[in-house]
Write a protein that holds these residues in place. Structure first.
Motif, short mmCIF file in Angstrom:
data_model
loop_
_atom_site.label_atom_id
_atom_site.label_comp_id
_atom_site.label_asym_id
_atom_site.label_seq_id
_atom_site.Cartn_x
_atom_site.Cartn_y
_atom_site.Cartn_z
N UNK A 55 5.02 8.58 18.17
CA UNK A 55 4.54 8.28 16.25
C UNK A 55 3.78 9.13 16.20
N UNK A 56 3.91 10.14 14.95
CA UNK A 56 2.52 11.57 14.71
C UNK A 56 1.97 11.12 13.52
N UNK A 57 2.57 9.32 13.40
CA UNK A 57 1.57 9.27 11.51
C UNK A 57 0.68 8.10 12.21
N UNK A 58 -0.55 8.64 12.99
CA UNK A 58 -1.54 7.48 13.50
C UNK A 58 -2.23 8.24 13.50
N UNK A 59 -4.04 7.49 13.92
CA UNK A 59 -5.32 8.21 14.17
C UNK A 59 -5.25 9.20 14.86
N UNK A 60 -4.68 9.18 16.24
CA UNK A 60 -4.25 11.05 17.26
C UNK A 60 -3.22 11.89 16.14
N UNK A 61 -2.27 11.32 15.40
CA UNK A 61 -1.53 12.81 14.84
C UNK A 61 -2.30 13.52 13.66
N UNK A 62 -3.63 12.32 13.02
CA UNK A 62 -4.37 13.56 12.43
C UNK A 62 -5.13 14.01 13.04
N UNK A 63 -5.49 13.80 14.27
CA UNK A 63 -6.47 14.77 14.79
C UNK A 63 -5.73 16.16 15.38
N UNK A 64 -4.10 15.98 15.04
CA UNK A 64 -3.42 16.98 15.94
C UNK A 64 -3.67 18.08 14.86
N UNK A 65 -3.48 17.17 13.55
CA UNK A 65 -3.26 18.13 11.70
C UNK A 65 -4.46 18.87 11.93
N UNK A 100 0.98 4.68 5.71
CA UNK A 100 1.31 4.34 6.16
C UNK A 100 1.02 2.82 6.98
N UNK A 101 -0.76 3.58 7.04
CA UNK A 101 -2.03 2.67 7.71
C UNK A 101 -2.39 1.94 6.46
N UNK A 102 -2.84 1.78 5.00
CA UNK A 102 -3.15 0.97 4.23
C UNK A 102 -1.94 0.25 3.59
N UNK A 103 -0.91 0.58 4.16
CA UNK A 103 0.08 -0.35 2.84
C UNK A 103 0.07 0.47 1.47
N UNK A 104 -0.27 1.48 1.37
CA UNK A 104 -0.23 2.85 0.03
C UNK A 104 1.15 3.44 -0.63
N UNK A 105 0.95 3.61 -1.68
CA UNK A 105 1.86 4.44 -1.99
C UNK A 105 0.89 6.04 -2.62
N UNK A 106 2.39 6.63 -3.03
CA UNK A 106 1.65 8.13 -3.69
C UNK A 106 1.39 7.58 -5.09
N UNK A 107 0.37 8.85 -5.54
CA UNK A 107 0.57 8.31 -7.83
C UNK A 107 0.22 9.63 -7.61
N UNK A 108 0.35 10.47 -8.95
CA UNK A 108 0.38 11.58 -9.10
C UNK A 108 -0.83 10.86 -10.71
N UNK A 109 -2.22 11.79 -10.09
CA UNK A 109 -3.44 11.19 -10.84
C UNK A 109 -4.01 12.66 -11.11
N UNK A 123 -0.89 15.00 -5.93
CA UNK A 123 -0.43 14.09 -5.88
C UNK A 123 -1.81 12.81 -4.58
N UNK A 124 -1.40 11.65 -5.12
CA UNK A 124 -3.25 11.09 -4.32
C UNK A 124 -1.95 10.01 -3.76
N UNK A 125 -3.08 9.03 -2.24
CA UNK A 125 -1.91 7.80 -1.64
C UNK A 125 -3.12 6.67 -2.54
N UNK A 126 -2.75 5.93 -3.29
CA UNK A 126 -3.70 4.74 -3.30
C UNK A 126 -3.32 3.29 -2.27
N UNK A 127 -4.50 3.21 -0.99
CA UNK A 127 -3.90 1.98 -0.68
C UNK A 127 -4.28 0.77 -0.97
N UNK A 128 -3.43 -0.09 -0.69
CA UNK A 128 -2.65 -1.02 -1.23
C UNK A 128 -4.15 -1.73 -1.53
#
Length: 182
Positions: A55-65, A100-109, A123-128
């Motif tokens: 699963x690339x979309x995890x804390x460890x994936x962030x480290x790889x990026x 994915x981590x914050x149940x959020x969505x993309x917005x344009x701000x 583009x920004x991410x707004x957590x739920x």
């Protein structure tokens, strides 16, 4: 003739509210449409070790990026066109992980103003659980300029913990929850 006070709020301060209709802005809709292709390219071609993770979309994936950003984008002040595109895909991958981590969505701000005029939106991410947002491009830049992923991972850990606490509290109104927590 335009009245210079038209852009001021009732207290005589500049109006820094978001312009209407940004969620339907053509650039934002195009950004959303490119998501799957850019995430696939990030995993398959740009950072193959990311794509090899279960699963690339995890804390460890962030480290790889983050490690790839430090390796591939050593000087943020003079990116080539290809590096700028990679920077954008890295920001998208970081943003996707935060969605994915914050149940959020993309917005344009609009993130800043030049005097009393808005700068171009981003583009920004707004957590739920929060009215606050995460700016993925700023996070990539922060990794590169600081030479470490500590700030990125701290923000991710905080987002995950806040989201879990918000869910455990019964998903109250995000504005009320944010005010209670801060």
């Amino acid at each position: 003739m335009e009245d210079p006070d038209d852009d001021l709020d009732p207290n005589g301060q500049p109006d820094y509210s978001q312009p209407p209709g940004l969620d339907q802005h053509p650039d934002f809709l195009e950004f959303l449409d490119r998501a799957d292709d850019e995430l696939r390219q990030l995993c398959d071609r740009d950072i193959p070790e990311l794509g090899q993770r279960p699963d690339p979309w995890t804390r460890e994936g962030l480290q790889v990026i983050a490690q790839a950003a430090l390796r591939e984008l050593p000087d943020i002040r003079s990116l080539t066109r290809e590096q700028a595109a990679l920077f954008g895909r890295m920001a998208r991958g970081i943003g996707h992980t935060f969605v994915l981590a914050g149940g959020g969505h993309w917005e344009y701000m609009v993130l800043s103003w030049r005097g009393d005029r808005p700068a171009p939106p981003a583009p920004v991410v707004v957590p739920a659980s929060s009215p606050a947002w995460v700016t993925p491009g700023t996070l990539v830049g922060g990794v590169i300029l600081s030479g470490t992923d500590i700030g990125l991972l701290d923000l991710y850990d905080h987002t995950v913990a806040d989201h879990a606490a918000w869910v455990a509290a019964g998903t109250p109104d995000p504005h009320d929850w944010f005010a209670q927590q801060h």
